[in-house]
Scaffold this motif. Sequence first.
Motif, PDB file in Angstrom:
ATOM      1  N   UNK A 134       0.837  -1.200   0.000  1.00 39.39           N
ATOM      2  CA  UNK A 134       0.000   0.000   0.000  1.00 39.39           C
ATOM      3  C   UNK A 134       0.872   1.252   0.000  1.00 39.39           C
ATOM      4  N   UNK A 135       1.945   1.232   0.816  1.00 38.15           N
ATOM      5  CA  UNK A 135       2.838   2.387   0.881  1.00 38.15           C
ATOM      6  C   UNK A 135       3.434   2.689  -0.487  1.00 38.15           C
ATOM      7  N   UNK A 136       3.896   1.663  -1.190  1.00 38.80           N
ATOM      8  CA  UNK A 136       4.469   1.882  -2.525  1.00 38.80           C
ATOM      9  C   UNK A 136       3.389   2.281  -3.530  1.00 38.80           C
ATOM     10  N   UNK A 181       3.157  -4.231  -6.398  1.00 37.83           N
ATOM     11  CA  UNK A 181       2.702  -5.530  -6.892  1.00 37.83           C
ATOM     12  C   UNK A 181       3.502  -6.669  -6.279  1.00 37.83           C
ATOM     13  N   UNK A 182       4.802  -6.486  -6.174  1.00 40.00           N
ATOM     14  CA  UNK A 182       5.675  -7.522  -5.602  1.00 40.00           C
ATOM     15  C   UNK A 182       5.237  -7.879  -4.177  1.00 40.00           C
ATOM     16  N   UNK A 183       4.985  -6.862  -3.350  1.00 39.76           N
ATOM     17  CA  UNK A 183       4.633  -7.129  -1.949  1.00 39.76           C
ATOM     18  C   UNK A 183       3.188  -7.623  -1.821  1.00 39.76           C
ATOM     19  N   UNK A 229      -4.778  -4.661  -9.497  1.00 35.63           N
ATOM     20  CA  UNK A 229      -3.567  -4.362 -10.266  1.00 35.63           C
ATOM     21  C   UNK A 229      -3.597  -5.060 -11.622  1.00 35.63           C
ATOM     22  N   UNK A 230      -3.984  -6.343 -11.648  1.00 32.57           N
ATOM     23  CA  UNK A 230      -4.062  -7.066 -12.922  1.00 32.57           C
ATOM     24  C   UNK A 230      -5.184  -6.525 -13.799  1.00 32.57           C
ATOM     25  N   UNK A 231      -6.288  -6.119 -13.186  1.00 25.48           N
ATOM     26  CA  UNK A 231      -7.417  -5.596 -13.950  1.00 25.48           C
ATOM     27  C   UNK A 231      -7.073  -4.273 -14.618  1.00 25.48           C
ATOM     28  N   UNK A 232      -6.270  -3.448 -13.938  1.00 21.98           N
ATOM     29  CA  UNK A 232      -5.950  -2.111 -14.448  1.00 21.98           C
ATOM     30  C   UNK A 232      -4.579  -2.039 -15.110  1.00 21.98           C
ATOM     31  N   UNK A 233      -3.786  -3.109 -14.972  1.00 24.54           N
ATOM     32  CA  UNK A 233      -2.431  -3.058 -15.510  1.00 24.54           C
ATOM     33  C   UNK A 233      -1.528  -2.147 -14.716  1.00 24.54           C
ATOM     34  N   UNK A 234      -1.681  -2.152 -13.387  1.00 22.74           N
ATOM     35  CA  UNK A 234      -0.870  -1.316 -12.505  1.00 22.74           C
ATOM     36  C   UNK A 234       0.294  -2.132 -11.954  1.00 22.74           C
ATOM     37  N   UNK A 235       1.496  -1.822 -12.413  1.00 22.52           N
ATOM     38  CA  UNK A 235       2.675  -2.514 -11.925  1.00 22.52           C
ATOM     39  C   UNK A 235       2.877  -3.885 -12.528  1.00 22.52           C
ATOM     40  N   UNK A 236       2.022  -4.241 -13.439  1.00 19.09           N
ATOM     41  CA  UNK A 236       2.076  -5.554 -14.087  1.00 19.09           C
ATOM     42  C   UNK A 236       1.264  -5.474 -15.372  1.00 19.09           C
ATOM     43  N   UNK A 237       1.551  -6.297 -16.378  1.00 17.50           N
ATOM     44  CA  UNK A 237       0.708  -6.276 -17.578  1.00 17.50           C
ATOM     45  C   UNK A 237      -0.747  -6.598 -17.239  1.00 17.50           C
ATOM     46  N   UNK A 238      -1.650  -5.947 -17.927  1.00 15.76           N
ATOM     47  CA  UNK A 238      -3.072  -6.186 -17.704  1.00 15.76           C
ATOM     48  C   UNK A 238      -3.409  -7.627 -18.045  1.00 15.76           C
TER      49      UNK A 238
END
Length: 361
Positions: A106-108, A122-124, A143-152
């Motif tokens: 959350x902090x990142x 995403x890693x944590x 994150x996966x749904x929006x492609x945040x920090x990882x490919x969608x």
Amino acid sequence: MNRPVTFGGRVGLAWVVLLALLAISSPLLAQDTFQFTPNQKETIERDDWPQLRERAREGDVLAQFKMGVVYDLGYYGVDVDKAEALKWYRLAAEQGLAEAQYNLGVAYANGEGCPKDPVEAHKWYLLAAKQGDDAAQFNLGLAYSQGEGTPKDQAEAIKWYLLAAERDYVSAQINLAMIYVTGDGVPQNMAEGIKWYRKAAELGAPEAKFNLGLIYAKGQGVPVDVSQSMEWYVKAAEQGHLGAMLNLAIAYDFGQGVLENNTEAIRWYTLAAEKGVPEAQYNLGVIYSQGDGAPKNEAMGAAFFRRAAEQGYAQAEYALGLAYQNGTGVSQDPAQALQWWRLAAGRGFEPAQRALARSGQ
């Protein structure tokens, strides 16, 4: 209360728009929620501060996590220090504590105590989610749904939403339902969507109750059932859901599925208007300006038009312009009328554009 009026008539139900916009809004807020259980919070409050600090320095993982919470939220009179919180969360996270891994994510994600870094978040989240942390599972799905920090990747999003939803994480249930109802990356499956909305509604989520109201009103995947629709709207509205308040008001106003009831329509419009809903403010403006379902009060009508117009609601801008043009509820002021019509016309509202053309503008 549905006869034609000078101001262009009151606005009716916008079911499709409300379903698309309101259903998905609340779950996104869960990304900002820190995860620690109430008994841990009570322990933090009972712990002796010097002893807690000493245990954390000695490597006690739970004490390190609690130190993170202390600096994150400012317990013991300690000043909030997000960077210090991050340091302690990291120490606990590196020892494998899921709650700390989630808070570090959350902090990142939010850039608290560090620069924003969705890849690190995403890693944590992933480490915490693999240990069964439902909030991390939800945020990973997001994150996966929006492609945040990882490919969608909608399949991955559904996988993590499902894990959290099965643990009764309401936001995951709502997002999962939304995916199936809209067919977002998967074949549309109304039965599956309704199932998850019902589960979320049973856990008290007003967004889920509202969407069930929409589904039964429109007969999406179920027979049209106005009685059930109104029942779900009432439940959501009583929890302060603005879309439900507005749809209840409109249903009673226009007699859509229920008998017209001026008193109930005005009650729900007023509740929604006081919460800032411009459609409700505009409709109250029409009601009071025309005396259509309530005693005529042109000044009150103009005041409601102004409240909606100040939010950029084009119909209200036009109506307020008419009020100034005709001196209805306000002092006559053609310049003010033109000002409000220009705003409405700039939003593409054709009656305002025609009014400007008639005035030679």
